[in-house]
Motif scaffolding. Structure first.
Motif, PDB file in Angstrom:
ATOM      1  N   ILE A  46      40.061  42.866  36.589  1.00  0.00           N
ATOM      2  CA  ILE A  46      39.296  43.989  36.777  1.00  0.00           C
ATOM      3  C   ILE A  46      38.347  43.881  38.044  1.00  0.00           C
ATOM      4  CG2 ILE A  46      39.584  44.826  34.777  1.00  0.00           C
ATOM      5  CD1 ILE A  46      36.850  44.888  34.163  1.00  0.00           C
ATOM      6  N   SER A  47      37.678  43.946  38.667  1.00  0.00           N
ATOM      7  CA  SER A  47      36.361  43.793  39.547  1.00  0.00           C
ATOM      8  C   SER A  47      35.927  45.387  40.016  1.00  0.00           C
ATOM      9  CB  SER A  47      37.449  43.832  40.502  1.00  0.00           C
ATOM     10  OG  SER A  47      35.718  42.774  41.552  1.00  0.00           O
ATOM     11  N   PRO A  48      34.558  45.037  40.191  1.00  0.00           N
ATOM     12  CA  PRO A  48      34.424  46.439  41.296  1.00  0.00           C
ATOM     13  C   PRO A  48      34.415  46.093  42.504  1.00  0.00           C
ATOM     14  CG  PRO A  48      32.958  45.432  40.388  1.00  0.00           C
ATOM     15  CD  PRO A  48      33.757  44.838  39.878  1.00  0.00           C
ATOM     16  N   PRO A  49      34.161  48.249  43.925  1.00  0.00           N
ATOM     17  CA  PRO A  49      34.512  47.226  44.781  1.00  0.00           C
ATOM     18  C   PRO A  49      34.062  45.741  45.625  1.00  0.00           C
ATOM     19  CG  PRO A  49      34.044  49.300  43.793  1.00  0.00           C
ATOM     20  CD  PRO A  49      33.643  48.405  43.392  1.00  0.00           C
ATOM     21  N   ALA A  50      35.032  45.159  46.126  1.00  0.00           N
ATOM     22  CA  ALA A  50      34.261  43.946  47.030  1.00  0.00           C
ATOM     23  C   ALA A  50      34.570  43.916  48.309  1.00  0.00           C
ATOM     24  CB  ALA A  50      33.852  43.300  46.126  1.00  0.00           C
ATOM     25  N   GLU A  51      34.386  43.799  49.562  1.00  0.00           N
ATOM     26  CA  GLU A  51      35.084  43.147  50.643  1.00  0.00           C
ATOM     27  C   GLU A  51      36.577  42.720  50.915  1.00  0.00           C
ATOM     28  OE1 GLU A  51      32.815  43.556  53.911  1.00  0.00           O
ATOM     29  OE2 GLU A  51      31.609  45.083  53.948  1.00  0.00           O
ATOM     30  N   HIS A  52      36.031  41.668  50.075  1.00  0.00           N
ATOM     31  CA  HIS A  52      37.403  40.447  49.991  1.00  0.00           C
ATOM     32  C   HIS A  52      38.316  40.228  49.202  1.00  0.00           C
ATOM     33  CE1 HIS A  52      35.264  39.745  53.905  1.00  0.00           C
ATOM     34  NE2 HIS A  52      34.422  39.118  53.354  1.00  0.00           N
ATOM     35  N   ILE A  53      37.984  41.244  47.955  1.00  0.00           N
ATOM     36  CA  ILE A  53      38.956  40.961  47.241  1.00  0.00           C
ATOM     37  C   ILE A  53      40.404  40.844  47.324  1.00  0.00           C
ATOM     38  CG2 ILE A  53      40.087  42.567  44.632  1.00  0.00           C
ATOM     39  CD1 ILE A  53      38.323  44.055  44.906  1.00  0.00           C
ATOM     40  N   GLY A  54      40.968  39.517  46.497  1.00  0.00           N
ATOM     41  CA  GLY A  54      42.675  39.510  46.195  1.00  0.00           C
ATOM     42  C   GLY A  54      42.450  38.364  47.682  1.00  0.00           C
ATOM     43  N   ARG A  55      41.383  38.165  48.082  1.00  0.00           N
ATOM     44  CA  ARG A  55      41.798  36.944  49.061  1.00  0.00           C
ATOM     45  C   ARG A  55      42.079  35.726  48.294  1.00  0.00           C
ATOM     46  NH1 ARG A  55      41.117  38.289  54.361  1.00  0.00           N
ATOM     47  NH2 ARG A  55      39.863  39.998  55.088  1.00  0.00           N
ATOM     48  N   GLY A  56      42.896  34.473  48.843  1.00  0.00           N
ATOM     49  CA  GLY A  56      43.761  33.479  47.814  1.00  0.00           C
ATOM     50  C   GLY A  56      44.701  33.823  46.562  1.00  0.00           C
ATOM     51  N   SER A  57      45.010  34.743  47.096  1.00  0.00           N
ATOM     52  CA  SER A  57      45.639  35.470  45.097  1.00  0.00           C
ATOM     53  C   SER A  57      46.510  36.311  45.347  1.00  0.00           C
ATOM     54  CB  SER A  57      44.906  36.803  44.390  1.00  0.00           C
ATOM     55  OG  SER A  57      43.482  35.932  43.902  1.00  0.00           O
ATOM     56  N   THR A  58      47.712  36.863  44.810  1.00  0.00           N
ATOM     57  CA  THR A  58      48.745  37.644  44.943  1.00  0.00           C
ATOM     58  C   THR A  58      49.516  38.711  44.171  1.00  0.00           C
ATOM     59  OG1 THR A  58      50.153  35.616  46.147  1.00  0.00           O
ATOM     60  CG2 THR A  58      51.617  37.489  44.573  1.00  0.00           C
TER      61      THR A  58
END
Length: 542
Positions: free
Chosen positions: A152-164
């Motif tokens: 889970i995460s609050p909004p952030a512009e770079h969520i998901g970088r380096g993840s799948t």
């Protein structure tokens, strides 16, 4: 006669058969998401009781039809975040070493969603069937023994970088106070590259000054890779979720109407009649009236819209009657099909079909047509626009495109104008409009053009080609458009024009224009106003 004794079945065989049946049933449930929800998932109802998760009609529709990229505009509490939580859990226990992301408005909202997910996980029937066990359960992550994780995460512009991620939920996306476009770009790139991965954006409306508004409207028209859904308050989900409030509202209505229930004769407004025709029961209409005693109509329509256009209705100093805009949007008919138009339009116009050109009526013999045009640079900002209407005030054609160059637009106006019986065109001459007018007159010898009146220093009257927009002439143009639209003297067929009229406001200094926000424009409003002026001039130079 000797009794026949049936041989005892081997206890091991019985146990094996029972295990096989049990495993077969488990496999059947785990291979079917709706079955998984009704048999294995528990949720809390409005009274705090644990109940099986059975889809309402709207949830079932979404689960059945969802694609890889999905965007949902909705009324409050339809239940789509619950569906997404269950999908994450179902996939996580089924698919080892997979990852899932849940994003919501802020840390508090995210935590609330996460608690609901963990409740689902904790109540899986692990005493009956074998499920992956919980390895880690903290405030940011649920990790299972099969290597799958839900974050889970609050909004952030770079969520998901380096993840799948196999599944991504962006809940209440319209309210994220960051660059929504950057966040969407980031998480979309993080989506797993397999046929089963999915992303879901779901939100109530939050006005028009955000990326959610832009993406939903484009998707609803089929112009993105997102599949758009709208679910309003006239729904089975609403009847169930708000059952207690609806009952209270019926009691309130009876108390102020001598104990009488609402009936057909009480539907005195066009809005009530429209809502009832759309499926709102008398009890639901009582609830609507009850809610409107403590909130404005605009706020109600934002939180509980009945149509997707109503959801984005804005408050403030709107120039045009919002109710009349909504009524017109709800009664639009589509433009003529492209394939039909290819047989009725010149070949040179075919390239603009699907790129801003909408035709509602083809030209007829001996009919006068009037047009208004707002011209832009063609560099990708504002659009160059054309509105055409007949002598009765019916819009027959609309065009808007922000990539058409000035010289191309002059050619376009010449072709369309001559096609529509040498239409009388009022073209705004400010800025890029002047070279368009010059090309029309000098290169194409197009004579049927609007002229505005001026006086020189000696008081001699002169007629100058084109409409000159000033603070005074703009106020006249907008006032005339408002009167013609609201009195029903004209029929607007362009959805884009009506949507721009929704955003057209008067600011605190008395200036009119589009409501501020990303990609909010008013160029079609201007071209429609110019079209009215062309018709009002009652001139014909050809």
């Amino acid at each position: 006669m000797a009794l026949k004794v049936k041989p005892l079945t081997s206890n091991k065989k019985t146990i094996k058969k029972t295990k096989d049946i049990k495993q077969e049933r488990f496999n059947e449930i785990m291979g079917n998401f709706p079955l998984f929800c009704t048999d294995f998932v528990k949720i809390l109802d409005n009274f705090g009781e644990l109940i099986p998760f059975k889809f309402n009609k709207e949830q079932a529709d979404f689960v059945e039809s969802m694609g890889k990229f999905n965007i949902i505009l909705k009324s409050r509490q339809i239940g789509f975040s619950t569906v997404s939580l269950a999908i994450c859990l179902w996939n996580a226990v089924n698919r080892p070493n997979s990852s899932y992301m849940i994003v919501s408005l802020d840390r508090k909202q995210v935590s609330t969603l996460f608690e609901r997910l963990k409740l689902m996980n904790d109540n899986l029937p692990r005493d009956i069937y074998t499920f992956p066990v919980t390895v880690r359960d903290n405030k940011d992550e649920l990790l299972l023994s099969n290597g799958s994780r839900i974050q889970i995460s609050p909004p952030a512009e770079h969520i998901g970088r380096g993840s799948t991620y196999q599944y991504i939920l962006l809940s209440e996306y319209a309210f994220y106070e960051i660059d929504q476009a950057k966040l969407l770009t980031s998480v979309t790139q993080a989506l797993a590259k397999n046929p089963d991965s999915k992303i879901v954006i779901e939100s109530t409306a939050n006005g028009t000054s955000n990326y959610f508004y832009e993406v939903f409207n484009k998707s609803f028209k089929g112009n993105t890779n997102f599949k758009a859904y709208f679910y309003g308050w006239i729904s089975d989900a609403h009847k169930t979720q708000f059952k207690t409030e609806i009952n209270d509202a019926v009691g309130w209505y009876k108390s102020i109407n001598r104990g009488q229930l609402m009936n057909k004769s009480d539907l005195t407004t066009d809005e009530d009649k429209r809502l009832h025709k759309a499926g709102a029961t008398y009890a639901m209409l009582c609830w609507r009236q009850w809610k409107l005693t403590s909130m404005s109509t605009v706020d109600f329509q934002t939180e509980y819209p009945s149509t997707h256009t109503e959801a984005f209705k804005t408050s403030g100093r709107n120039v045009f009657d919002q109710g009349k805009i909504i009524d017109r949007l709800n009664n639009l008919f589509p433009p003529i099909d492209k394939e039909i138009l290819k047989k009725g339009l010149p070949q040179t116009l075919h390239k603009w079909l699907g790129k801003g050109l909408s035709v509602y009526h083809l030209p007829k013999h001996n009919v006068k047509f009037y047009g208004g045009s707002d011209v832009s640079s063609g560099s990708g900002g504002d659009s160059s626009t054309l509105t055409l209407m007949d002598a009765e005030g019916v819009e027959v054609l609309s065009f808007h495109n922000n990539k058409i160059s000035v010289y191309e637009f002059a050619e376009f106006l010449n072709i369309v104008g001559r096609l529509y019986n040498y239409a009388y065109l009022a073209i705004e001459k400010n800025s890029y409009g002047l070279p368009v007018i010059q090309r029309l007159r000098e290169d194409y010898q197009y004579m049927n053009l609007y002229k505005h009146k001026t006086f020189d220093n000696r008081g001699k009257r002169k007629l100058i080609l084109g409409w000159l927009t000033t603070e005074v002439t703009k106020s006249i143009m907008i006032s005339d458009l408002k009167e013609n639209f609201e009195r029903g003297y004209i029929l607007i067929n362009s959805q884009e024009t009506l949507q721009q009229m929704q955003l057209f406001i008067e600011d605190s200094k008395g200036k009119t224009g589009n409501k501020g926000g990303r990609n909010n424009h008013d160029d079609l409003v201007i071209s429609h106003g110019l079209c009215i002026q062309a018709k009002k001039a009652n001139k014909w130079y050809v």
